[in-house]
Design an enzyme around this catalytic site. Structure first.
Site, PDB file in Angstrom:
ATOM      1  CE  LYS A  48      54.327  39.544  42.253  1.00 20.43           C
ATOM      2  NZ  LYS A  48      54.380  38.432  43.157  1.00 20.43           N
ATOM      3  CG  ASP A  49      50.284  36.877  34.048  1.00 17.80           C
ATOM      4  OD1 ASP A  49      50.860  36.352  33.094  1.00 17.80           O
ATOM      5  OD2 ASP A  49      49.046  36.969  34.129  1.00 17.80           O
ATOM      6  NE  ARG A  50      56.036  33.827  28.472  1.00 20.16           N
ATOM      7  CZ  ARG A  50      55.892  32.845  27.646  1.00 20.16           C
ATOM      8  NH1 ARG A  50      55.738  31.623  28.103  1.00 20.16           N
ATOM      9  NH2 ARG A  50      55.871  33.046  26.365  1.00 20.16           N
TER      10      ARG A  50
END
Length: 125
Positions: free
Chosen positions: A78-80
């Site tokens: 998942k996107d940081r």
């Protein structure tokens, strides 16, 4: 950085907006392929994380629960640069219980719910 191609709307004024200045500007919720079974040898749990990569979250969970990082399952990365709600799984043991998972105190990561399941989460689940 020079533009090689013209914009379609080059002659129109911009709206003055900005995109994703802070993690709270982008929200991602992981949707599982199936619900936990309610019984089994693994604890599946959802965490809300802010500003963390999946791998950093795995490292912090492993440290908090004193388990090997390889024992932690997850379905995808998942996107940081976002607020994300992501699923993880850990083996149910005498020391790693549902209560312990739900009371983890990990910076930038908060457990939301947990349940038992028969197998470890793997990529794509």
């Amino acid at each position: 950085m020079p533009r090689d191609l013209p914009y379609l709307t080059d002659d129109l004024p911009g709206v003055g907006g900005v995109m994703r200045e802070k993690p709270e500007d982008f929200f991602v919720q992981e949707l599982p392929l199936y619900d936990p079974a309610g019984e089994g040898e693994f604890i599946v749990f959802e965490c809300q994380k802010v500003g963390l990569t999946t791998m950093e979250a795995v490292r912090r969970i492993a440290t908090e629960l004193d388990i090997d990082r390889r024992d932690i399952g997850y379905a995808g990365l998942k996107d940081r640069h976002a607020v994300t709600q992501q699923l993880f799984s850990v083996p149910l043991t005498r020391d790693v219980t549902e209560e312990r998972v739900m009371t983890m105190e990990v910076d930038s990561l908060a457990p939301r719910w947990c349940d038992l399941h028969t197998n470890k989460l793997k990529l794509g689940h």
